[in-house]
Write an enzyme that holds these catalytic residues in place. Structure first.
Site, PDB file in Angstrom:
ATOM      1  N   ASN A 298     -77.859  -6.866 -75.135  1.00 46.07           N
ATOM      2  CA  ASN A 298     -77.765  -6.208 -73.835  1.00 46.07           C
ATOM      3  C   ASN A 298     -78.564  -7.031 -72.820  1.00 46.07           C
ATOM      4  OD1 ASN A 298     -80.558  -5.402 -73.953  1.00 46.07           O
ATOM      5  ND2 ASN A 298     -79.969  -3.589 -75.132  1.00 46.07           N
ATOM      6  N   ARG A 299     -78.494  -6.642 -71.577  1.00 44.78           N
ATOM      7  CA  ARG A 299     -79.108  -7.462 -70.530  1.00 44.78           C
ATOM      8  C   ARG A 299     -80.620  -7.570 -70.706  1.00 44.78           C
ATOM      9  NH1 ARG A 299     -77.821  -7.231 -64.062  1.00 44.78           N
ATOM     10  NH2 ARG A 299     -79.308  -8.848 -63.419  1.00 44.78           N
TER      11      ARG A 299
ATOM     12  N   GLU B  29     -82.393  -7.402 -73.445  1.00 43.05           N
ATOM     13  CA  GLU B  29     -82.705  -8.284 -74.573  1.00 43.05           C
ATOM     14  C   GLU B  29     -82.521  -9.744 -74.204  1.00 43.05           C
ATOM     15  OE1 GLU B  29     -81.290  -5.139 -78.090  1.00 43.05           O
ATOM     16  OE2 GLU B  29     -79.880  -6.593 -77.233  1.00 43.05           O
TER      17      GLU B  29
ATOM     18  N   ASP C 263     -73.702   0.212 -81.037  1.00 42.75           N
ATOM     19  CA  ASP C 263     -73.211   0.223 -82.413  1.00 42.75           C
ATOM     20  C   ASP C 263     -71.692   0.355 -82.443  1.00 42.75           C
ATOM     21  OD1 ASP C 263     -75.829   0.061 -83.197  1.00 42.75           O
ATOM     22  OD2 ASP C 263     -76.000   2.131 -83.883  1.00 42.75           O
TER      23      ASP C 263
END
Length: 306
Positions: free
Chosen positions: A206-207, A209, A274
Site C-alpha cells: 500500500n502507499r 508501506e 487480503d
C-alpha cells in the site's frame, strides 16, 4: 475494460487451480460483551464477555479468500505447539484450507490477536507473538514444506506480516521455484524484507508501506515516481493499493494504469488487501493477464470494503 465473456472465462478456470500461500498465519480472537461500569481498581471499563469468536488471520485469511473462490489452497506457515495453534488448525479446516504444509514449532507461540469489543467498539487489542526470524531447523522445515507444496501449484501468494516466517532464505527459495516452474507470484510485503522480492510477478504494497520503505513521500501525479520505485524493487509489476481510491498498476515497461475503486460506499477497508492478493493470484493462475487480474481483484475488493 475487460469483457464479460473474458471475465466468465477467467472465473470458470479459477476453481480448478491449486494455489499455495506462504507467510505469517495468525489466530484472530474476539471477546464480545457489554460495559456497564468503570473498574474501582483503575480508570478502565469493565467488560462482561458474552461471546467468544475465532477466525483465521494474516496469511491464513488470504488462504481463506482463495478457498472461498473455490480453488484448492495450501498454507505454508508456522504455528506453536499450543492451544491457539490447535484452534487455528480447526479454523483452517472450517475455512477449507489444506493444513498439511503448516509446520508446528515447539517453544514458539502461535501468533494471535485478541480484540475486546463492547457495543460495537473495539476497546483494546492484545497481541501474543514472537516475531524473530526463523533459523536453523525451523527455517529448514518451512523451506521443505514450501518446496513440497509448490511442486504442483499454479501460483504462489506470499503474505508477509513481519512475524518471522518469511526470512530472506525462505523468500529466495519460494521465488526461485516459482520462476523455475513458470508460475506467477504475488507478494504482499512488509518493511523488514521489502527489497527481497526481486522477480515477483506482482508486488503489492500500500502507499504507506511503499513510502516508508523508500524513505520519502510519493507524488503519484509525477509520471516517473512509480516506475523509478519499481526499478529499485526489481519486480515485474507494481500494484500499489490506495484504499478507498483504488489502485495503480505499473507494468515492467513502465506503463502506468489507474484502477479506480468500484465500491459504491466504503464501509471498512480492512481486509481488502487480503482480498486483492487472493483474487489477483488466483486469476493469474487461471490465465488472466496482470491487468485483467488487477481489475478482477479491484472488483472483489470493492465488494469487500462495501
Amino acid at each position: 475494460m475487460i469483457s464479460r465473456d473474458r471475465v466468465m472465462s477467467i472465473l470458470e478456470g479459477m476453481p480448478k487451480r491449486r494455489i499455495v500461500v506462504v507467510g505469517d498465519a495468525m489466530l484472530d480472537a474476539y471477546l464480545i460483551g457489554d460495559v456497564e461500569r468503570i473498574s474501582p481498581e483503575a480508570p478502565v471499563p469493565v467488560v462482561t464477555v458474552h461471546e467468544r469468536r475465532h477466525a483465521v488471520g494474516g496469511a491464513a485469511n488470504v488462504a481463506a479468500n482463495v478457498a472461498a473462490i473455490g480453488a484448492h489452497v495450501s498454507l505454508v506457515a508456522a504455528i506453536g505447539d499450543d492451544q491457539r495453534g490447535e484452534q487455528l488448525r480447526a479454523e483452517m479446516v472450517t475455512a477449507g484450507i489444506a493444513d498439511d504444509s503448516v509446520v508446528t514449532l515447539a517453544g514458539r507461540p502461535t501468533t494471535s490477536k485478541t480484540r475486546v469489543v463492547a457495543r460495537g467498539q473495539q476497546l483494546v487489542r492484545i497481541d501474543e507473538e514472537e516475531d524473530a526470524g526463523l533459523e536453523g531447523a525451523a527455517q529448514d522445515a518451512i523451506i521443505a514444506a514450501a518446496t513440497r507444496a509448490l511442486a504442483d501449484a499454479d501460483a504462489v501468494l506470499i503474505e508477509d506480516y513481519n512475524k518471522g516466517v518469511l526470512t530472506p532464505a525462505v523468500i529466495e527459495v519460494v521465488l526461485e521455484i516459482a520462476k523455475a516452474r513458470g508460475i506467477p507470484s504475488v507478494v504482499d510485503p512488509k518493511f523488514r524484507n521489502f527489497f527481497a522480492y526481486r522477480g515477483a510477478t506482482i508486488f503489492k504494497p500500500n502507499r504507506r508501506e511503499l513510502e516508508g520503505a523508500l524513505g520519502a513521500a510519493m507524488d503519484l501525479e509525477h509520471a516517473d515516481a512509480l516506475p523509478q520505485a519499481m526499478e529499485r524493487l526489481e519486480v515485474q509489476n507494481l500494484l500499489l493499493t490506495l484504499g478507498a481510491h483504488g489502485m495503480v498498476l505499473v507494468n515492467r515497461d513502465g506503463a502506468l494504469s489507474r484502477i479506480p475503486t468500484v465500491a459504491r460506499e466504503v464501509y471498512d477497508v480492512s481486509g481488502a488487501g487480503d482480498t486483492v492478493t487472493a483474487w489477483a493470484g488466483t486469476a493469474l493462475a487461471s490465465g488472466a493477464s496482470v491487468r485483467e487480474a488487477a481489475e478482477l481483484a479491484n472488483y472483489a475488493a470493492g465488494i469487500e470494503v462495501g
